[in-house]
Design a protein around this motif. Sequence first.
Motif, PDB file in Angstrom:
ATOM      1  N   LEU A 166      77.476 100.068  42.841  1.00 49.95           N
ATOM      2  CA  LEU A 166      76.332 100.983  42.890  1.00 49.95           C
ATOM      3  C   LEU A 166      76.737 102.448  42.867  1.00 49.95           C
ATOM      4  N   ASP A 167      78.022 102.742  43.011  1.00 51.23           N
ATOM      5  CA  ASP A 167      78.492 104.128  42.953  1.00 51.23           C
ATOM      6  C   ASP A 167      78.826 104.553  41.529  1.00 51.23           C
ATOM      7  N   ARG A 168      78.619 103.658  40.587  1.00 42.46           N
ATOM      8  CA  ARG A 168      78.910 103.964  39.178  1.00 42.46           C
ATOM      9  C   ARG A 168      77.674 103.711  38.325  1.00 42.46           C
ATOM     10  N   PRO A 169      77.542 104.416  37.187  1.00 39.33           N
ATOM     11  CA  PRO A 169      76.335 104.273  36.351  1.00 39.33           C
ATOM     12  C   PRO A 169      76.161 102.848  35.827  1.00 39.33           C
ATOM     13  N   ILE A 170      74.894 102.436  35.745  1.00 38.11           N
ATOM     14  CA  ILE A 170      74.562 101.091  35.254  1.00 38.11           C
ATOM     15  C   ILE A 170      73.598 101.208  34.070  1.00 38.11           C
ATOM     16  N   ILE A 171      73.966 100.551  32.967  1.00 41.79           N
ATOM     17  CA  ILE A 171      73.086 100.392  31.802  1.00 41.79           C
ATOM     18  C   ILE A 171      72.649  98.929  31.803  1.00 41.79           C
ATOM     19  N   THR A 172      71.358  98.677  31.546  1.00 41.43           N
ATOM     20  CA  THR A 172      70.861  97.298  31.562  1.00 41.43           C
ATOM     21  C   THR A 172      70.003  97.016  30.339  1.00 41.43           C
ATOM     22  N   GLN A 173      70.202  95.830  29.758  1.00 40.23           N
ATOM     23  CA  GLN A 173      69.207  95.292  28.832  1.00 40.23           C
ATOM     24  C   GLN A 173      68.745  93.953  29.385  1.00 40.23           C
ATOM     25  N   VAL A 174      67.419  93.784  29.457  1.00 38.74           N
ATOM     26  CA  VAL A 174      66.816  92.523  29.888  1.00 38.74           C
ATOM     27  C   VAL A 174      66.180  91.879  28.655  1.00 38.74           C
ATOM     28  N   SER A 175      66.634  90.693  28.295  1.00 43.56           N
ATOM     29  CA  SER A 175      66.037  89.999  27.144  1.00 43.56           C
ATOM     30  C   SER A 175      66.610  88.602  27.037  1.00 43.56           C
ATOM     31  N   ARG A 176      65.930  87.768  26.240  1.00 42.42           N
ATOM     32  CA  ARG A 176      66.520  86.491  25.875  1.00 42.42           C
ATOM     33  C   ARG A 176      67.808  86.753  25.094  1.00 42.42           C
ATOM     34  N   PHE A 177      68.690  85.766  25.096  1.00 42.15           N
ATOM     35  CA  PHE A 177      69.888  85.860  24.258  1.00 42.15           C
ATOM     36  C   PHE A 177      69.509  85.340  22.882  1.00 42.15           C
ATOM     37  N   ASP A 178      69.313  86.292  21.980  1.00 44.53           N
ATOM     38  CA  ASP A 178      68.622  86.033  20.722  1.00 44.53           C
ATOM     39  C   ASP A 178      69.130  87.079  19.731  1.00 44.53           C
ATOM     40  N   PRO A 179      69.404  86.697  18.479  1.00 52.28           N
ATOM     41  CA  PRO A 179      69.940  87.688  17.523  1.00 52.28           C
ATOM     42  C   PRO A 179      69.035  88.895  17.323  1.00 52.28           C
TER      43      PRO A 179
END
Length: 412
Positions: free
Chosen positions: A225-238
């Motif tokens: 939590l002391d470092r930047p976080i990038i997130t993508q939320v999605s199905r695993f899909d092309p």
Amino acid sequence: MLEQVELEEKHLSDYRSVVGDQVIADIKEMAQPLQGARVLHVNATAYGGGVAEMLQTLVPLMVDVGLDAQWQVIEGADEFFNVTKAAHNGLQGMDIDFTDEMKAIWQRYNEMNAEKLEGDYEFIVMHDPQPAGILHYHGGGEDQHWIWRCHIDTSEPNPAYWDFFAPYINEHEAAIFTMEQYVGPGVDFEHLAIVTPTIDPLSPKNAPIDPDEAEQIVGDFGLDLDRPIITQVSRFDPWKDPLGVIDAYRIVKKQMPEVQLALVGSMASDDPEGWYYLDKTIRHAGEDFDIHILHNYHGVGAYEVGAFQTASDVVIQKSTREGFGLVVTEALWKGKPVVGGNVGGIPLQIIDGDTGFLVDSVEECAEKTLYLLEHPDEAEEMGHAAKEHVRKNFLTTRHLTDYLSLFLDTRG
């Protein structure tokens, strides 16, 4: 009989604090002529993906305003869901084969499910390609209004798929598409509604989470939590391009070595291809321990997804095709600017430079992500604008209004 989905009770009045008195009063007035109307929603799965999430809220709210609404799911084995996943991709334009055997499998399961559909409903809503042939095999009934709801982008479909599905779709009296340009060629409906999907602001995923609790949840999955976080939320899909997200993250990491990436997904019962693409994503990530690939089998449920969206510094949705992208709506509602693919319904949500950034390449995605990480005050301002944009346009109360309006129109 088709499988009935059991639903929690929901009350329209609970949304008053989010949308205001007038919206609640308008919905109740609109629902008055529909008291007791029997409504059936039919789709392929009770969990996983945006369609199921929307129905979990919409159906109980229809009941609360006086309609007799139900939700049922069709039956199918892997052979059927392999075909419907191909159909999902083909109808969105992917160049894949559609064999006579695949067509026969789809027809056989639709005929079987048509035989299992019981009950006298006035409004029957079929969601997406999986049950699109049930009306054909069922035959419909007098004073029944059959509606096909398309949640995908069929603006440039693979002709092999569209030519097969269009006659079945066209048998419906009404259709709902997310955008006008998604209406594929050669179909004509007595009633056509353009309705964008919405989120439930009171659901476990979207209700406010205390930031400290969100951070604790994310930390429990191994992120720092002391470092930047990038997130993508999605199905695993092309179409969601998780491989491209990893490539963009790697570009960002050259400038900001401390950055971490979370790819958070849901493995759904009607998506056997998802496991293959999950493996592909894991291989692409290699041995970078700052890439965290997580899904519901790791214990990442709706509440945990909300925690990731809340605790992340930047949320990405780098889709290359997208019907709408409810995960974008969810992140915007949490006050996060989103870096999203400039496709489908995403530009309806991301006002470029105001509620996030629209991008057309891995390099652009990396550039805008880095910009937001390096300008946290501007990111926070954009986040405030993002939340208000969702409040005005993409909450479930507006979706309920759209359905009530269509029911009244079809009734005449």
